[in-house]
Design an enzyme around this catalytic site. Structure first.
Site, PDB file in Angstrom:
ATOM      1  N   HIS A   1     -63.522 -13.622  -2.620  1.00 61.36           N
ATOM      2  CA  HIS A   1     -63.806 -14.260  -3.912  1.00 61.36           C
ATOM      3  C   HIS A   1     -63.712 -15.774  -3.778  1.00 61.36           C
ATOM      4  O   HIS A   1     -62.622 -16.338  -3.721  1.00 61.36           O
ATOM      5  CB  HIS A   1     -62.829 -13.762  -4.981  1.00 61.36           C
ATOM      6  CG  HIS A   1     -63.030 -14.415  -6.319  1.00 61.36           C
ATOM      7  ND1 HIS A   1     -62.003 -14.707  -7.171  1.00 61.36           N
ATOM      8  CD2 HIS A   1     -64.172 -14.862  -6.929  1.00 61.36           C
ATOM      9  CE1 HIS A   1     -62.481 -15.297  -8.245  1.00 61.36           C
ATOM     10  NE2 HIS A   1     -63.791 -15.392  -8.123  1.00 61.36           N
TER      11      HIS A   1
ATOM     12  N   ASN B   1     -57.660 -15.231 -11.471  1.00 61.45           N
ATOM     13  CA  ASN B   1     -58.210 -14.913 -12.789  1.00 61.45           C
ATOM     14  C   ASN B   1     -57.256 -14.095 -13.650  1.00 61.45           C
ATOM     15  O   ASN B   1     -57.305 -14.170 -14.879  1.00 61.45           O
ATOM     16  CB  ASN B   1     -59.548 -14.189 -12.649  1.00 61.45           C
ATOM     17  CG  ASN B   1     -60.680 -15.146 -12.359  1.00 61.45           C
ATOM     18  OD1 ASN B   1     -60.551 -16.351 -12.528  1.00 61.45           O
ATOM     19  ND2 ASN B   1     -61.802 -14.618 -11.907  1.00 61.45           N
TER      20      ASN B   1
ATOM     21  N   GLU C   1     -60.062 -15.958  -2.201  1.00 60.75           N
ATOM     22  CA  GLU C   1     -59.162 -14.803  -2.259  1.00 60.75           C
ATOM     23  C   GLU C   1     -59.730 -13.697  -1.369  1.00 60.75           C
ATOM     24  O   GLU C   1     -60.864 -13.273  -1.559  1.00 60.75           O
ATOM     25  CB  GLU C   1     -59.036 -14.291  -3.692  1.00 60.75           C
ATOM     26  CG  GLU C   1     -58.322 -15.251  -4.624  1.00 60.75           C
ATOM     27  CD  GLU C   1     -58.305 -14.773  -6.073  1.00 60.75           C
ATOM     28  OE1 GLU C   1     -57.252 -14.874  -6.705  1.00 60.75           O
ATOM     29  OE2 GLU C   1     -59.360 -14.307  -6.560  1.00 60.75           O
TER      30      GLU C   1
ATOM     31  N   SER D   1     -65.780 -11.513  -9.025  1.00 60.95           N
ATOM     32  CA  SER D   1     -64.612 -12.195  -9.576  1.00 60.95           C
ATOM     33  C   SER D   1     -63.806 -11.305 -10.511  1.00 60.95           C
ATOM     34  O   SER D   1     -62.646 -11.599 -10.788  1.00 60.95           O
ATOM     35  CB  SER D   1     -65.053 -13.452 -10.345  1.00 60.95           C
ATOM     36  OG  SER D   1     -65.913 -13.105 -11.417  1.00 60.95           O
TER      37      SER D   1
END
Length: 277
Positions: A132, A182, A144, A111
């Protein structure tokens, strides 16, 4: 590879999608615990009439456990979901390359780490991509698909197609710190945590402010408790190390909570307290 919360969730997605799946843990006991966890969640589907008992049995039969890397020799795709430590991932990918077929795709569920750096462990980095998933993997719809510097179009598109078959809504992005979600979410959540002290607001009121005032489906304190306070601190530190942006650094309040073992739902206490059930 790795059957913790994320790895077991990804394995569950794979077997429910019809893939013959090998799950590897470092001990038989850890592997069996993951299998039991998956069986528990499938049983809940049976109890809710979303799956028959026969379908549950068939799904679990597609899942085999191992502690041996050699069990991956004939796999088309290997998804790594071990601890978020670069050295551990580099060592694993170097070992995997000796075992898997030359056309197998190697994916990492990291991540916050660089997919390009992880790919540097192998002599064929063109077959390495990021996949991800978000926690909990069986429920969160996004994955992702991360293109590293040397990822081939074929590897990226194959991973994207797998994401679709798993029932996800995949997006393509390049290997930058934090990828897409993120990179936005970590500093935003850090800002929310800082506001707890700056505005002298309670976690309950902050969550209400963001759900009732900003349309969030879940408040920031509830979300961080769900993700895991230790996971959030680790991701924040990783992004701050790469970008050196102050907003990326975890606020002192949440670092202190992590150090005190207040990790959110997984520990029974974080911004909120949770029943053991």
């Amino acid at each position: 590879m790795g059957l913790g919360a994320m790895g077991a969730g990804i394995a569950q997605l794979a077997i429910e999608a019809g893939y013959e799946t090998v799950g590897r843990e470092v001990t038989d006991d850890l592997g069996q615990k993951a299998r039991d966890r998956i069986s528990h969640y499938l049983q809940r589907k049976v109890d809710k009439d979303r799956m028959t008992a026969e379908e549950q049995t068939a799904v679990l039969e597609r899942f085999s456990l191992t502690t041996d890397l050699g069990a991956f020799a004939e796999c088309d795709l290997v998804i790594e979901a071990i601890v978020e430590e670069l050295d551990a991932k580099l060592a694993l990918f170097a070992e995997l390359e000796k075992v898997v077929r030359s056309d197998a795709i190697l994916a990492t569920n990291t991540s916050a780490l660089s997919v390009t750096e992880i790919a540097s462990a192998v002599t064929t980095p063109e077959r390495v991509v990021g996949m991800h998933f978000f926690n909990p993997a069986p429920l969160m719809p996004l994955v992702e698909i991360v293109r590293a510097e040397l990822s081939s179009d074929e590897a990226v598109e194959a991973a994207y197609a797998v994401g679709e078959r798993l029932g996800k809504r995949p997006i393509r992005c390049h290997d930058t710190p934090g990828f897409a979600v993120n990179r936005i979410l970590i500093p935003l959540l850090n800002d929310c945590i800082r506001v707890l002290d700056e505005a002298r607001i309670s976690p309950e009121d902050l969550d209400t402010a963001m759900t009732a005032g900003a349309g969030w489906p879940m408040g920031p304190c509830t979300l961080v408790d769900l993700v895991g306070i230790d996971v959030h601190v680790h991701a924040s530190n990783a992004l701050y190390e790469k970008l050196r942006e102050p907003r990326m650094a975890p606020p002192p309040r949440i670092v202190a909570m992590k150090n005190a073992g207040l990790l959110g739902r997984k520990s029974g206490s974080g911004f909120y307290r949770y029943d053991e059930t």
